[in-house]
Design a protein around this motif. Structure first.
Motif, PDB file in Angstrom:
ATOM      1  N   ASP A 239       0.812  -1.218   0.000  1.00  0.00           N
ATOM      2  CA  ASP A 239       0.000   0.000   0.000  1.00  0.00           C
ATOM      3  C   ASP A 239       0.844   1.267   0.000  1.00  0.00           C
ATOM      4  O   ASP A 239       0.310   2.372   0.002  1.00  0.00           O
ATOM      5  N   ASN A 240       2.148   1.145   0.053  1.00  0.00           N
ATOM      6  CA  ASN A 240       2.993   2.328   0.078  1.00  0.00           C
ATOM      7  C   ASN A 240       2.857   3.110  -1.213  1.00  0.00           C
ATOM      8  O   ASN A 240       2.897   2.543  -2.297  1.00  0.00           O
ATOM      9  N   LYS A 241       2.715   4.461  -1.100  1.00  0.00           N
ATOM     10  CA  LYS A 241       2.486   5.284  -2.276  1.00  0.00           C
ATOM     11  C   LYS A 241       3.734   6.015  -2.743  1.00  0.00           C
ATOM     12  O   LYS A 241       3.655   6.841  -3.651  1.00  0.00           O
ATOM     13  N   ALA A 242       4.867   5.739  -2.105  1.00  0.00           N
ATOM     14  CA  ALA A 242       6.101   6.393  -2.547  1.00  0.00           C
ATOM     15  C   ALA A 242       6.418   5.944  -3.960  1.00  0.00           C
ATOM     16  O   ALA A 242       6.192   4.787  -4.323  1.00  0.00           O
TER      17      ALA A 242
ATOM     18  N   ASP B 287      10.775   5.210 -19.817  1.00  0.00           N
ATOM     19  CA  ASP B 287       9.980   6.444 -19.830  1.00  0.00           C
ATOM     20  C   ASP B 287       8.729   6.299 -18.967  1.00  0.00           C
ATOM     21  O   ASP B 287       8.350   7.235 -18.235  1.00  0.00           O
ATOM     22  N   LEU B 288       8.085   5.140 -19.043  1.00  0.00           N
ATOM     23  CA  LEU B 288       6.871   4.922 -18.265  1.00  0.00           C
ATOM     24  C   LEU B 288       7.166   4.934 -16.768  1.00  0.00           C
ATOM     25  O   LEU B 288       6.397   5.503 -15.979  1.00  0.00           O
ATOM     26  N   VAL B 289       8.279   4.317 -16.355  1.00  0.00           N
ATOM     27  CA  VAL B 289       8.645   4.308 -14.936  1.00  0.00           C
ATOM     28  C   VAL B 289       8.960   5.725 -14.454  1.00  0.00           C
ATOM     29  O   VAL B 289       8.520   6.142 -13.373  1.00  0.00           O
ATOM     30  N   LEU B 290       9.727   6.466 -15.249  1.00  0.00           N
ATOM     31  CA  LEU B 290      10.076   7.831 -14.873  1.00  0.00           C
ATOM     32  C   LEU B 290       8.842   8.728 -14.824  1.00  0.00           C
ATOM     33  O   LEU B 290       8.704   9.572 -13.918  1.00  0.00           O
ATOM     34  N   GLU B 291       7.948   8.557 -15.781  1.00  0.00           N
ATOM     35  CA  GLU B 291       6.736   9.374 -15.805  1.00  0.00           C
ATOM     36  C   GLU B 291       5.791   9.000 -14.662  1.00  0.00           C
ATOM     37  O   GLU B 291       5.096   9.855 -14.107  1.00  0.00           O
ATOM     38  N   ALA B 292       5.766   7.711 -14.325  1.00  0.00           N
ATOM     39  CA  ALA B 292       4.888   7.256 -13.236  1.00  0.00           C
ATOM     40  C   ALA B 292       5.241   7.952 -11.926  1.00  0.00           C
ATOM     41  O   ALA B 292       4.364   8.259 -11.105  1.00  0.00           O
ATOM     42  N   ALA B 293       6.539   8.199 -11.735  1.00  0.00           N
ATOM     43  CA  ALA B 293       6.988   8.843 -10.492  1.00  0.00           C
ATOM     44  C   ALA B 293       6.496  10.284 -10.377  1.00  0.00           C
ATOM     45  O   ALA B 293       6.510  10.863  -9.281  1.00  0.00           O
ATOM     46  N   THR B 294       6.059  10.865 -11.496  1.00  0.00           N
ATOM     47  CA  THR B 294       5.581  12.255 -11.467  1.00  0.00           C
ATOM     48  C   THR B 294       4.076  12.346 -11.249  1.00  0.00           C
ATOM     49  O   THR B 294       3.543  13.446 -11.082  1.00  0.00           O
ATOM     50  N   LYS B 295       3.393  11.214 -11.258  1.00  0.00           N
ATOM     51  CA  LYS B 295       1.932  11.219 -11.129  1.00  0.00           C
ATOM     52  C   LYS B 295       1.505  11.268  -9.663  1.00  0.00           C
ATOM     53  O   LYS B 295       2.068  10.568  -8.821  1.00  0.00           O
ATOM     54  N   LYS B 296       0.510  12.065  -9.384  1.00  0.00           N
ATOM     55  CA  LYS B 296      -0.008  12.171  -8.018  1.00  0.00           C
ATOM     56  C   LYS B 296      -0.994  11.058  -7.717  1.00  0.00           C
ATOM     57  O   LYS B 296      -1.145  10.649  -6.563  1.00  0.00           O
ATOM     58  N   SER B 297      -1.656  10.593  -8.739  1.00  0.00           N
ATOM     59  CA  SER B 297      -2.646   9.534  -8.542  1.00  0.00           C
ATOM     60  C   SER B 297      -1.960   8.175  -8.487  1.00  0.00           C
ATOM     61  O   SER B 297      -1.195   7.810  -9.381  1.00  0.00           O
TER      62      SER B 297
ATOM     63  N   ASP C 111      -2.845   6.040 -11.488  1.00  0.00           N
ATOM     64  CA  ASP C 111      -2.061   6.355 -12.685  1.00  0.00           C
ATOM     65  C   ASP C 111      -0.675   5.715 -12.607  1.00  0.00           C
ATOM     66  O   ASP C 111      -0.148   5.197 -13.593  1.00  0.00           O
ATOM     67  N   GLN C 112      -0.085   5.776 -11.408  1.00  0.00           N
ATOM     68  CA  GLN C 112       1.229   5.166 -11.238  1.00  0.00           C
ATOM     69  C   GLN C 112       1.183   3.664 -11.516  1.00  0.00           C
ATOM     70  O   GLN C 112       2.018   3.129 -12.249  1.00  0.00           O
ATOM     71  N   ILE C 113       0.198   2.994 -10.918  1.00  0.00           N
ATOM     72  CA  ILE C 113       0.081   1.540 -11.086  1.00  0.00           C
ATOM     73  C   ILE C 113      -0.157   1.183 -12.545  1.00  0.00           C
ATOM     74  O   ILE C 113       0.441   0.237 -13.082  1.00  0.00           O
TER      75      ILE C 113
END
Length: 289
Positions: free
Chosen positions: A13-16, A193-203, A206-208
């Motif tokens: 459940d960690n959102k980091a 690119d997807l991993v790097l972009e995922a880190a910028t998402k607040k949701s 969206d990250q998952i």
């Protein structure tokens, strides 16, 4: 593992955000071999715990005459022999402006309309329009000179063949590298690119979602490397079975591809394991390992 010693890979459940690519080369480079070993560190420790309870362009024809080698035609002269009579293209008596444009490649020797790969004794301008005829001068020679001229002609042709083979080999090497880029490197770049972009998402959703897409890209990249290792290994074995084949340049190329692929696939698996652990897909991670 002690929380203070944990890395950015946190599942459940960690959102980091998931952080895999840390160096500048990891984030922007294209040479996988220069990047970090993504299988090390926390992933290595994690896998120990997981495993506590329990791996060209075929050459169909080779033209003897290379029409692009106008310099050879002018400087060395193509030779036509009949008995002790030698016929040489008479470039000396061409107008100086025609000779200059011919040497610069503005003008060209006409191609035969009847025999493929042969030339015509005409000079064409940049639009393919006939501007001048080439005459042949007759030279009477003794057998020794005739033999010498034959030898020169053969050497010119051999040089043309060698140049053509070198060009084909260079293109094959380029094509192989482009195929590897398409099948192995591009899916990895997409995943990164997807991993790097995922880190910028607040949701978190969206990250998952983006990380799952990245996992699919890495699956494709890994399978591409596996198939490349399989194909290259078979070619390598076949090559070394030939007498002295082990010492050929092709064999060394196969060995380099295999060595590179083994390093690349280790790093790729490390990336995918980190993604799967973050997503909580531990059974899948076991299977991948």
């Amino acid at each position: 593992m002690d929380e203070k010693k944990s890395t950015d890979i946190l599942s459940g459940d960690n959102k980091a955000p998931l952080v895999i690519f840390k160096t500048e080369e990891d984030k922007t480079g294209v040479n996988i071999l220069k990047m970090s070993n993504f299988f090390d560190g926390y992933v290595h420790e994690m896998m120990i715990s997981i495993c506590d309870s329990s791996t060209l362009q075929d050459i169909t024809q080779l033209p003897i005459v290379d029409l692009s080698m106008i310099e050879d035609v002018i400087n060395q002269a193509d030779v036509i022999t009949q008995g002790n009579v030698i016929l040489l293209p008479d470039f000396d008596n061409l107008p100086s402006d025609v000779r200059i444009k011919l040497k610069k490649g503005i003008y060209s020797i006409g191609e035969s309309k009847q025999v493929e790969d042969n030339l015509r004794a005409v000079i064409l301008d940049e639009n393919g329009v006939r501007v001048k005829d080439i005459t042949l001068k007759k030279v009477i020679s003794n057998p020794r000179k005739v033999e010498t001229m034959h030898s020169i002609a053969n050497q010119i042709q051999m040089r043309q063949i060698y140049a053509k083979l070198s060009e084909i080999q260079e293109f094959q090497t380029y094509q192989i590298q482009r195929d590897r880029d398409r099948d192995i490197i591009v899916p990895f770049l997409d995943a990164r690119d997807l991993v790097l972009e995922a880190a910028t998402k607040k949701s978190e959703d969206d990250q998952i979602r983006m990380l799952k897409d990245a996992d699919g890209k890495m699956r494709t990249a890994i399978n591409s490397v596996y198939t490349d290792i399989e194909t290259t290994s078979k070619k390598f074995v076949k090559k070394v079975e030939i007498p002295f084949g082990y010492f050929s340049k092709t064999t060394n190329t196969y060995m380099k591809f295999i060595a590179d692929d083994l390093q690349i696939v280790t790093k790729f698996v490390g990336i995918r394991l980190q993604i799967l652990e973050y997503l909580g897909e531990r059974e899948t991670a076991k299977l991948v390992l």
